[in-house]
Design a protein around this motif. Sequence first.
Motif, PDB file in Angstrom:
ATOM      1  N   VAL A  58       0.851  -1.130   0.113  1.00 33.97           N
ATOM      2  CA  VAL A  58       0.000  -0.101  -0.059  1.00 33.97           C
ATOM      3  C   VAL A  58       0.798   1.127  -0.044  1.00 33.97           C
ATOM      4  O   VAL A  58       0.630   2.309  -0.559  1.00 33.97           O
ATOM      5  CB  VAL A  58      -0.977  -0.052   1.348  1.00 33.97           C
ATOM      6  CG1 VAL A  58      -1.650   1.348   1.510  1.00 33.97           C
ATOM      7  CG2 VAL A  58      -2.136  -1.149   0.971  1.00 33.97           C
ATOM      8  N   LEU A  59       1.931   1.245   0.704  1.00 31.95           N
ATOM      9  CA  LEU A  59       2.945   2.486   0.975  1.00 31.95           C
ATOM     10  C   LEU A  59       3.808   2.748  -0.409  1.00 31.95           C
ATOM     11  O   LEU A  59       3.985   3.786  -0.514  1.00 31.95           O
ATOM     12  CB  LEU A  59       3.580   2.304   2.272  1.00 31.95           C
ATOM     13  CG  LEU A  59       2.867   2.326   3.468  1.00 31.95           C
ATOM     14  CD1 LEU A  59       3.515   2.181   4.726  1.00 31.95           C
ATOM     15  CD2 LEU A  59       2.153   3.752   3.661  1.00 31.95           C
ATOM     16  N   LEU A  60       4.416   1.251  -0.769  1.00 36.02           N
ATOM     17  CA  LEU A  60       5.469   1.865  -1.795  1.00 36.02           C
ATOM     18  C   LEU A  60       4.855   2.434  -3.036  1.00 36.02           C
ATOM     19  O   LEU A  60       5.746   3.348  -3.391  1.00 36.02           O
ATOM     20  CB  LEU A  60       5.785   0.253  -2.061  1.00 36.02           C
ATOM     21  CG  LEU A  60       7.162   0.140  -2.965  1.00 36.02           C
ATOM     22  CD1 LEU A  60       8.192   0.784  -2.045  1.00 36.02           C
ATOM     23  CD2 LEU A  60       7.315  -1.265  -3.450  1.00 36.02           C
ATOM     24  N   PRO A  61       3.880   2.429  -3.498  1.00 34.48           N
ATOM     25  CA  PRO A  61       3.498   3.389  -4.786  1.00 34.48           C
ATOM     26  C   PRO A  61       3.442   4.672  -4.566  1.00 34.48           C
ATOM     27  O   PRO A  61       3.710   5.611  -5.276  1.00 34.48           O
ATOM     28  CB  PRO A  61       2.162   2.737  -5.180  1.00 34.48           C
ATOM     29  CG  PRO A  61       1.914   1.391  -4.943  1.00 34.48           C
ATOM     30  CD  PRO A  61       2.734   1.452  -3.382  1.00 34.48           C
ATOM     31  N   LEU A  62       2.782   4.980  -3.108  1.00 31.22           N
ATOM     32  CA  LEU A  62       2.701   6.567  -2.681  1.00 31.22           C
ATOM     33  C   LEU A  62       4.589   6.999  -2.664  1.00 31.22           C
ATOM     34  O   LEU A  62       4.332   8.208  -2.967  1.00 31.22           O
ATOM     35  CB  LEU A  62       2.249   6.312  -1.427  1.00 31.22           C
ATOM     36  CG  LEU A  62       0.777   5.874  -1.290  1.00 31.22           C
ATOM     37  CD1 LEU A  62       0.478   5.746   0.323  1.00 31.22           C
ATOM     38  CD2 LEU A  62      -0.005   6.506  -2.247  1.00 31.22           C
ATOM     39  N   ILE A  63       5.357   6.296  -2.497  1.00 33.15           N
ATOM     40  CA  ILE A  63       6.834   6.696  -2.324  1.00 33.15           C
ATOM     41  C   ILE A  63       7.323   6.644  -3.642  1.00 33.15           C
ATOM     42  O   ILE A  63       8.040   7.731  -4.165  1.00 33.15           O
ATOM     43  CB  ILE A  63       7.289   5.801  -1.286  1.00 33.15           C
ATOM     44  CG1 ILE A  63       6.888   6.159   0.028  1.00 33.15           C
ATOM     45  CG2 ILE A  63       9.144   6.190  -1.316  1.00 33.15           C
ATOM     46  CD1 ILE A  63       7.576   5.212   1.078  1.00 33.15           C
ATOM     47  N   LEU A  64       7.165   5.674  -4.510  1.00 33.10           N
ATOM     48  CA  LEU A  64       7.997   5.653  -5.642  1.00 33.10           C
ATOM     49  C   LEU A  64       7.200   6.294  -6.763  1.00 33.10           C
ATOM     50  O   LEU A  64       7.983   6.626  -7.929  1.00 33.10           O
ATOM     51  CB  LEU A  64       8.267   4.083  -5.926  1.00 33.10           C
ATOM     52  CG  LEU A  64       9.138   3.526  -4.988  1.00 33.10           C
ATOM     53  CD1 LEU A  64       9.268   1.966  -5.245  1.00 33.10           C
ATOM     54  CD2 LEU A  64      10.572   4.265  -4.670  1.00 33.10           C
ATOM     55  N   LEU A  65       6.048   6.094  -7.039  1.00 28.92           N
ATOM     56  CA  LEU A  65       5.417   6.358  -8.188  1.00 28.92           C
ATOM     57  C   LEU A  65       4.429   7.626  -8.308  1.00 28.92           C
ATOM     58  O   LEU A  65       3.709   7.815  -9.177  1.00 28.92           O
ATOM     59  CB  LEU A  65       4.201   5.169  -8.804  1.00 28.92           C
ATOM     60  CG  LEU A  65       4.874   3.801  -8.794  1.00 28.92           C
ATOM     61  CD1 LEU A  65       3.921   2.782  -9.217  1.00 28.92           C
ATOM     62  CD2 LEU A  65       5.836   3.824  -9.873  1.00 28.92           C
ATOM     63  N   GLY A  66       4.495   8.410  -7.267  1.00 27.92           N
ATOM     64  CA  GLY A  66       3.717   9.651  -7.188  1.00 27.92           C
ATOM     65  C   GLY A  66       4.205  10.530  -8.252  1.00 27.92           C
ATOM     66  O   GLY A  66       2.987  11.198  -9.018  1.00 27.92           O
ATOM     67  N   PRO A  67       5.144  11.004  -8.735  1.00 24.84           N
ATOM     68  CA  PRO A  67       5.287  11.737  -9.865  1.00 24.84           C
ATOM     69  C   PRO A  67       4.947  11.505 -11.286  1.00 24.84           C
ATOM     70  O   PRO A  67       4.331  12.255 -11.821  1.00 24.84           O
ATOM     71  CB  PRO A  67       6.882  12.309  -9.879  1.00 24.84           C
ATOM     72  CG  PRO A  67       7.478  11.696  -8.489  1.00 24.84           C
ATOM     73  CD  PRO A  67       6.409  10.657  -7.993  1.00 24.84           C
ATOM     74  N   LEU A  68       5.221   9.874 -11.580  1.00 21.85           N
ATOM     75  CA  LEU A  68       4.844   9.480 -12.733  1.00 21.85           C
ATOM     76  C   LEU A  68       3.429   9.436 -12.764  1.00 21.85           C
ATOM     77  O   LEU A  68       2.808  10.011 -13.750  1.00 21.85           O
ATOM     78  CB  LEU A  68       5.428   8.042 -12.691  1.00 21.85           C
ATOM     79  CG  LEU A  68       5.183   7.191 -14.072  1.00 21.85           C
ATOM     80  CD1 LEU A  68       5.538   8.001 -15.230  1.00 21.85           C
ATOM     81  CD2 LEU A  68       5.564   5.845 -13.978  1.00 21.85           C
ATOM     82  N   VAL A  69       2.548   8.918 -11.866  1.00 19.70           N
ATOM     83  CA  VAL A  69       1.042   8.883 -12.041  1.00 19.70           C
ATOM     84  C   VAL A  69       0.532  10.155 -11.996  1.00 19.70           C
ATOM     85  O   VAL A  69      -0.571  10.468 -12.552  1.00 19.70           O
ATOM     86  CB  VAL A  69       0.532   7.814 -10.804  1.00 19.70           C
ATOM     87  CG1 VAL A  69      -0.925   7.854 -10.941  1.00 19.70           C
ATOM     88  CG2 VAL A  69       1.041   6.424 -11.037  1.00 19.70           C
ATOM     89  N   GLY A  70       1.156  10.948 -11.070  1.00 16.60           N
ATOM     90  CA  GLY A  70       0.330  12.325 -10.950  1.00 16.60           C
ATOM     91  C   GLY A  70       0.700  13.094 -12.146  1.00 16.60           C
ATOM     92  O   GLY A  70      -0.146  13.912 -12.404  1.00 16.60           O
TER      93      GLY A  70
END
Length: 685
Positions: free
Chosen positions: A70-82
Amino acid sequence: MSTPGRAAARRKSPHVLANAPYRRLWTASAVCGLGDWLAVVALTALAGDLTAGSGYQAQILAVGGMFAVVLLPLILLGPLVGALAHRFDPRATMVLANLARFVVVLSVPLVDRYQWALGAAFLIACLHLLWAPARDTAVPGLVRGERPEEVDRLGLLAAYGTAPAAAVLFAAVSALITMIATAAPAFPVRATDLALGVGALGYLVSGVLLLAMRPVPVDSARVPPLSVPRKIMDGRRSLGRGRTVGRLVTGMLAVLAAGGALAALARPYTQQTLRGGDAGYGTLLGALFTGAALGLFLGLRLLGGLSRRRVFALAIITGGVAVGAFALIHNLVLAVLLAGALGTCAGIAGVIGFTLIGMEVEDGPRGRLLAYLESLGLVTLLLVVVLAAVPAAVLGPHVLAIGEMSYSVDGSTLVLLLAALVVVVVGVRGLRRLDDRPDVSVRADLLAALRGERLAPEESGETPGLFVAFEGGEGSGKTTQSRLLAIWLRDQGFDVVQTREPGSTKVGMRLRAILLDAAHQGLSARAEAMLYAADRAEHVEKVIRPALERGSTVISDRYVDSSLAYQGAGRSLDRDEVVRVNTWATGGLVPDLTVLIDLPPSVGLRRMASPADRIEAEPVEFHERVRREFRSLAAAEPDRYFVVDGTLPQNEVSRLIQDRVREILPDPVPHETEAATGTIPAIRD
């Protein structure tokens, strides 16, 4: 007769939720937040259910792995998905993200495999990264910059305030399913299945609410989101390298880590040790989240007699003790209460720490500070989940036999005890390093605050007189106001000693000539701090303390806090070293009231007559640092400080100061005289 314009100005502006489009968006956000938290709680519980037959170690690793995913995407993928979210219409993005989460969450109980539950958790986190920036883009177009602080508070409420409701709802659903299963053992629906269904319904309702909205006007120049490492680096640069800020951040992260460890281990601990099942797990998380919300609300209102720094450190210590007790006491009711206590301590430490750090870097954007702390918190939680689950699984369950009694000790117990020890050590060190009232014992101070009282002079080591210090930047008007207050107090019949720093003693006059003479520009920062401390030691010994001991009221133009602001912040010396030197020089004497006349340096310096002395001649950046430190000191100890706006007219400033000083003036009739009046015979007709 008032004009229409003035009448309109007196009318209170409407609450931001009176704006119908924004109210609809906020409602959709709150319902979506409820679905997010319910999905997290249900998925972590489901991870424990699906691996229950594989043993204790597998169950702990499964639940920890769910939290990590649950936490990993919030740390690693934020700029890409955002960045992807910023390319599309915000309303359409939010609706599609909600519908996608609705489908994904509903599929979990249908597939009923741990691997797919992990994948679903990952997809839900990624879809949240699409949804959140789209919502943030839509808000400005709906509120048009009105009441931004209120909008921010409502946004945080929708995002985090729904966590306690989700945990309590999960506990209620679990208790209901348990009751039904007891009556009908063949009942096929699990608590996690029903909770996931309710969470999916939340996403669907949120999407329907958003569909009913009109198109949202957006700014064409959208700012792409930053990565978590970038937010941390930017925030670290804006905070600087001050030890005070570092200790505040460390304390906040320590108590957050303890809460994260408890949450990560709560499911197997509740199942194996407390025998509470899914209902117990939901109740524990509900207590933890509710306590955090309560702490955030009470943090700045709690124990008004204590300085905020002491409350901050004591909250951390209490949180550590609560974690240790949680690990040792195998009783579900007490465990719920202790989880609530930990959450409350974490909330108190969080809101006070954020406030104190914000005052240390007052001229930086608050949004950047919040982003920095949120990002650091996410990284800390991810590390804690891994570092708690792995050793807990390796250590496994054990039973200690003591005679005919047995006590179960598992990996979760040992990890939580270690976390408690670390948090208590951090809290104790913080209390020692951040304490701004070293002359008053913590125990006596705390007991007085719990009674809602101020310490009597003999209890705190203070002298019987009244000590008022005036602080402020150059040209703030503190010298004038200290003189006017002395005149006013003398008119009331008080014995007043008006003094100043530096230069109120024979030695001090010589030191003043060195310190303020523009010819001494080569004086080092440490030498300057020591000279001010020497003047202050002589000042306290020869002027202030003797006057206080005979019961006089002392009005001083500058005191210790000037050294903290000018030499500590202005000269960039270590604040703790300046505190230690001045505490030793003054014998720990602290004013009963410190009046800070706050004025922008750009205004104050224009008031000064030429030629400027050595301090006045410093650049504006120096005086800005001084002002920030004064305001930080005032925020850290609001009960001692009284902050006055220096841009107000002189008579208005005087009136405000007199009103505040009147609150702490001693009773003009001595207690013994008042008691003697009881012997006067009554007058009768």
